[in-house]
Design an enzyme around this catalytic site. Structure first.
Site, PDB file in Angstrom:
ATOM      1  N   TRP A  99      13.176  20.266  35.589  1.00 22.46           N
ATOM      2  CA  TRP A  99      12.295  20.428  36.481  1.00 22.46           C
ATOM      3  C   TRP A  99      11.189  19.406  37.140  1.00 22.46           C
ATOM      4  O   TRP A  99      11.220  19.019  38.233  1.00 22.46           O
ATOM      5  CB  TRP A  99      11.495  21.751  36.361  1.00 22.46           C
ATOM      6  CG  TRP A  99      12.420  22.864  36.197  1.00 22.46           C
ATOM      7  CD1 TRP A  99      12.417  23.556  34.991  1.00 22.46           C
ATOM      8  CD2 TRP A  99      13.289  23.579  36.829  1.00 22.46           C
ATOM      9  NE1 TRP A  99      13.280  24.685  35.117  1.00 22.46           N
ATOM     10  CE2 TRP A  99      13.983  24.448  36.172  1.00 22.46           C
ATOM     11  CE3 TRP A  99      13.806  23.296  38.253  1.00 22.46           C
ATOM     12  CZ2 TRP A  99      14.712  25.343  36.708  1.00 22.46           C
ATOM     13  CZ3 TRP A  99      14.643  24.201  39.026  1.00 22.46           C
ATOM     14  CH2 TRP A  99      15.389  25.060  38.154  1.00 22.46           C
ATOM     15  N   ASP A 165       3.396  22.125  37.686  1.00 21.79           N
ATOM     16  CA  ASP A 165       4.236  23.165  37.788  1.00 21.79           C
ATOM     17  C   ASP A 165       4.276  24.296  36.832  1.00 21.79           C
ATOM     18  O   ASP A 165       4.358  23.843  35.738  1.00 21.79           O
ATOM     19  CB  ASP A 165       5.752  22.562  37.648  1.00 21.79           C
ATOM     20  CG  ASP A 165       6.885  23.682  37.960  1.00 21.79           C
ATOM     21  OD1 ASP A 165       6.493  24.800  38.021  1.00 21.79           O
ATOM     22  OD2 ASP A 165       8.013  23.313  37.929  1.00 21.79           O
ATOM     23  N   LYS A 189       9.161  34.235  36.645  1.00 15.04           N
ATOM     24  CA  LYS A 189       9.063  34.064  35.413  1.00 15.04           C
ATOM     25  C   LYS A 189       8.294  35.013  34.398  1.00 15.04           C
ATOM     26  O   LYS A 189       8.504  35.564  33.673  1.00 15.04           O
ATOM     27  CB  LYS A 189       9.155  32.454  34.828  1.00 15.04           C
ATOM     28  CG  LYS A 189       9.830  31.604  35.474  1.00 15.04           C
ATOM     29  CD  LYS A 189      11.130  31.392  35.090  1.00 15.04           C
ATOM     30  CE  LYS A 189      12.320  30.801  35.929  1.00 15.04           C
ATOM     31  NZ  LYS A 189      11.896  29.387  36.307  1.00 15.04           N
TER      32      LYS A 189
END
Ligand code: PLP
Length: 355
Positions: A99, A165, A189
Site C-alpha cells: 500500500w 493511511d 477493514k
C-alpha cells in the site's frame, strides 16, 4: 457451525452494525423506505451524515480546525488526492509494503518523492527505524498498519506534518490527530462495508499548492459540501455510523486498544509457543494488533495445506496469508470476539497434538 471471520477486508463487523443496517435496508428511520432509496438530502440521511462526522470527532478527539469527510474511491483514491492537495514540491514516504508503494507511485505524478526507508528487502517483515526525514518536505506519509505483512507503526516522531493511511487500524487505538495534516482510511477493514472512505484533514494545510485541482479531487469541494458534493455512498455511511455508535457504547478507542492488545497476545503467544508455527514479523514491537501473520516452521512446512483444511473445517474463514507472504493471516479487527481467536488457538493446539 459457528463461522469465525478472519478475512482481511472486507472483514468482520459488529453484530450491532449488521442488524441495524439490515433493518434500515427495509425501513430507514421510520420512513417506510430503504436507506438505499431515500434522497441523501432528506433530513433523515443528513442526520446520519452529521452524526457520523460528530462521532468520528468525539471518538478520536479531533481538534478544532479539522474537517471529517466520507468520500468514495477507497484509500486508493487518497493515494492521489493527498499529494494533489498537499504536495508542493517534495514529500517524504516510508515504504512498508504494497500500500505504501502504491501511495508513492501516485505521489510521483505530482512531485518529488523521497523514500526515507524501505523494508522491501525482506518482504516487509519489519518496520524500518532510524531514518531521517528531510525538513523541506510538504509532509511525511506512512501506512500505520500493513494489512498484508502484519506490521504496525506507532505515530512517528518527526518535525514535518504527518499524512497517514490508517485503513486497517483506524479506531483500534487512540491517536493524536493534531500531529497530522491528513488521515485517511477505507472503511472496509475496521469501520463498515466497502464504498466509504473516511478522511480527516487539517483545514489550514489546504490551499498551499499552486497546481489547479480537479473538482472531485479537491478536499475543499467536499468540505464546503459537507461530503455531499456528489451522492455519498448512503448505505455504507449508515453502516459506518452504526459501528461508531457501537464503538462509543463499548468504551471508545481507549477500551478497544486494551481489548486489541489482549486479543492479539492470545494468538501471538500460541504462535510463539506452538512448535509447528512461527510469526513472520520477528521484532515483537513491530507486530500488528490487527493482522497476525504466521507460517509453518520449516520442519512442518509440508503440513500447510493440511492445517488450512483442518482449520477451515472448524469454521475458520479467511486465514489464508496474502500470496506475497504465504502461510496464514488472521485479521482480528475491533469487532473480532475473543472466542474466535480462542477457537483458532484451539485448532492450532489440536493440530499440533495430531502430529
Ligand atoms: C485495504 C487497504 C488499502 C486499499 O483500500 P481500497 O479502499 O481498496 O482502495 C489501502 N491501504 C491499506 C493499509 C489497506 O489495508
Amino acid at each position: 457451525m459457528k463461522k469465525h471471520n478472519f478475512y482481511a477486508g472486507p472483514s468482520i463487523l459488529p453484530e450491532f452494525t449488521k442488524e441495524k443496517t439490515a433493518e434500515a435496508a427495509l425501513n430507514f428511520a421510520g420512513t417506510g423506505l430503504s436507506v438505499m432509496e431515500v434522497s441523501h438530502r432528506s433530513k433523515e440521511f443528513v442526520a446520519v451524515m452529521d452524526e457520523a462526522v460528530a462521532l468520528v470527532k468525539e471518538l478520536l478527539k479531533v481538534p478544532e480546525g479539522y474537517s471529517v469527510l466520507f468520500l468514495q474511491g477507497g484509500a486508493s483514491t487518497q493515494f492521489l488526492m493527498a499529494p494533489y492537495n498537499l504536495l508542493d514540491k517534495k514529500a517524504a514516504y516510508l515504504n512498508t509494503g504494497a500500500w505504501s508503494k502504491k501511495a508513492i507511485k501516485e505521489a510521483k505524478f505530482l512531485g518529488e518523492v523521497v523514500e526515507v526507508a524501505s523494508s522491501a528487502d525482506t518482504v516487509y517483515n519489519y518496520i524500518p527505524k532510524g531514518y531521517e526525514v528531510p525538513s523541506d518536505v510538504s509532509y511525511f506519509h506512512y501506512t500505520s498498519n500493513n494489512t498484508i505483512y502484519g506490521t504496525q507503526i506507532p505515530t512517528p516522531e518527526v518535525d514535518v506534518p504527518l499524512v497517514a493511511d490508517m485503513s486497517s487500524d483506524i479506531f483500534s487505538r487512540p491517536i493524536d490527530v493534531s500531529k497530522y495534516d491528513l488521515i485517511y482510511a477505507g472503511a472496509q477493514k475496521n469501520l463498515g462495508p466497502s464504498g466509504a472512505t473516511l478522511v480527516i484533514v487539517k483545514d489550514a494545510a489546504l490551499g498551499k499548492v499552486e497546481r489547479p485541482i480537479p473538482t472531485m479531487l479537491d478536499y475543499t469541494t467536499h468540505i464546503k459540501a459537507e461530503s455531499m458534493f456528489n451522492t455519498p455512498s448512503t448505505l455504507p455511511v449508515f453502516a459506518c455510523l452504526q459501528t461508531l455508535i457501537w464503538l462509543k457504547e463499548n468504551g471508545g478507542v481507549e477500551a478497544m486498544e486494551q481489548k486489541n492488545i489482549e486479543k492479539a497476545k492470545i494468538l501471538y503467544d500460541e504462535i510463539d509457543r506452538n512448535k509447528m508455527f512461527q510469526g513472520t514479523v520477528l521484532a515483537k514491537e513491530d507486530r500488528s494488533l490487527m493482522n497476525v501473520t504466521f507460517i509453518m516452521t520449516p520442519e512442518y512446512a509440508e503440513f500447510e495445506k493440511e492445517f488450512m483444511d483442518f482449520a477451515t473445517a472448524k469454521g475458520m474463514l479467511g486465514i489464508k496469508g496474502h500470496r506475497s507472504v504465504g502461510g496464514f493471516r488472521a485479521s482480528i479487527y475491533n469487532a473480532m470476539p475473543v472466542e474466535s481467536i480462542q477457537a483458532l488457538v484451539d485448532a492450532m493446539q489440536e493440530f499440533e497434538k495430531m502430529k
